[in-house]
Design an enzyme around this catalytic site. Sequence first.
Site, PDB file in Angstrom:
ATOM      1  N   HIS A 131      -1.892  -0.993  14.535  1.00 13.32           N
ATOM      2  CA  HIS A 131      -3.120  -1.731  14.856  1.00 13.32           C
ATOM      3  C   HIS A 131      -2.712  -3.099  15.366  1.00 13.32           C
ATOM      4  O   HIS A 131      -1.551  -3.509  15.254  1.00 13.32           O
ATOM      5  CB  HIS A 131      -4.047  -1.852  13.639  1.00 13.32           C
ATOM      6  CG  HIS A 131      -3.419  -2.531  12.452  1.00 13.32           C
ATOM      7  ND1 HIS A 131      -3.125  -3.879  12.424  1.00 13.32           N
ATOM      8  CD2 HIS A 131      -3.028  -2.046  11.255  1.00 13.32           C
ATOM      9  CE1 HIS A 131      -2.586  -4.191  11.264  1.00 13.32           C
ATOM     10  NE2 HIS A 131      -2.504  -3.092  10.533  1.00 13.32           N
ATOM     11  N   ASP A 181       2.571  11.715  -3.629  1.00 12.07           N
ATOM     12  CA  ASP A 181       3.889  11.560  -4.240  1.00 12.07           C
ATOM     13  C   ASP A 181       3.803  10.699  -5.497  1.00 12.07           C
ATOM     14  O   ASP A 181       3.387   9.534  -5.432  1.00 12.07           O
ATOM     15  CB  ASP A 181       4.840  10.911  -3.226  1.00 12.07           C
ATOM     16  CG  ASP A 181       6.284  11.072  -3.620  1.00 12.07           C
ATOM     17  OD1 ASP A 181       6.682  10.506  -4.653  1.00 12.07           O
ATOM     18  OD2 ASP A 181       7.019  11.769  -2.903  1.00 12.07           O
ATOM     19  N   SER A 211       1.316  -0.916   6.929  1.00 17.82           N
ATOM     20  CA  SER A 211       0.794  -0.536   8.249  1.00 17.82           C
ATOM     21  C   SER A 211       1.950  -0.330   9.221  1.00 17.82           C
ATOM     22  O   SER A 211       2.810  -1.194   9.371  1.00 17.82           O
ATOM     23  CB  SER A 211      -0.134  -1.623   8.797  1.00 17.82           C
ATOM     24  OG  SER A 211      -1.312  -1.700   8.054  1.00 17.82           O
TER      25      SER A 211
END
Length: 316
Positions: A144, A263, A278
């Site tokens: 992003h 996980d 991110s």
Amino acid sequence: MKHLYRTAAAGLLLLLLCVSVSAQRLIPGGNTIGLTLQTDGVAVVEFSGAAPKRAGLRQGDVITKINGKPVADAAQLGAAVERSGGAPLTLGILREGKEKTVTLAPLETAEGWRLGLYVRDSISGIGTVTYYDPESGAFGALGHGVNDSGGTLLPLRGGSVLPSEVAAVNKGEAGAPGALQGALCGRGQCGTIRKNTPQGIFGTLEAADGAAVETAKNCEIHPGAATVRCNVRGRQVEEFAVEIRAVYPNDEGGRNLLLKVTDPTLLALTGGIVQGMSGSPILQDGKLIGAVTHVLIDDPTEGYGIFIENMLAAAA
């Protein structure tokens, strides 16, 4: 429900893309990096008086010109204001991608002439590398864009990449997303940033280790088991299990994949997806399919990801 309709409508288009788009071989990242981006202009952070707001300025505006002359950084802005002697200045600004002008007269203070603004010409933080191209040295990260305080994409003049490591983790919980606490390590920059786009930041990076894998076409990605590579302790990049819960082919906001962290090790370390992750690459069926982009605030075990093809298209 909105995503379900959009997914169905995009089916035929994506079948065509499977035929027309060639896969690449890239090294998946997962390592955090320090980022410094210089603004193309000077970003308005906040006001120290009422005059700027009355003149029409807003937080997040980027001042690009004074009296028609380009302004590159805060030092140039300050020098121009000091030279004005209090005469009104015409400020060229960039707001939500559109150019505007406002007129503002400096005020005399004990320190000299001032516009009543707090500004910045750079922004720093950490993010995660999604991929490295061993042939060109190009890299992509974040998945992003980097936005200013008003939520608008930061206009980029240039940027640097610095080596980093994870010093600590603020674990995420419902209603309070966690964060990686990064620390710079080593000296000097290890790369440059050339583009800031809604699909990620892009530039060149020093050679990265690891085996290249094929990138997946959008239409090959499906709900089911996958893995995410991320750096959540020290400089170690690890691979953790996630589940792709849904695929939204036509989403343009970096939310093409709904994923859930399954996980137990990653859940114990971070609580799920946290800020700083991110850009963490997502792999499925041995291929690089995308990158983590968002966390769901009410449930940090879930988040969104962007297709790798969308990142590569923005990098071109």
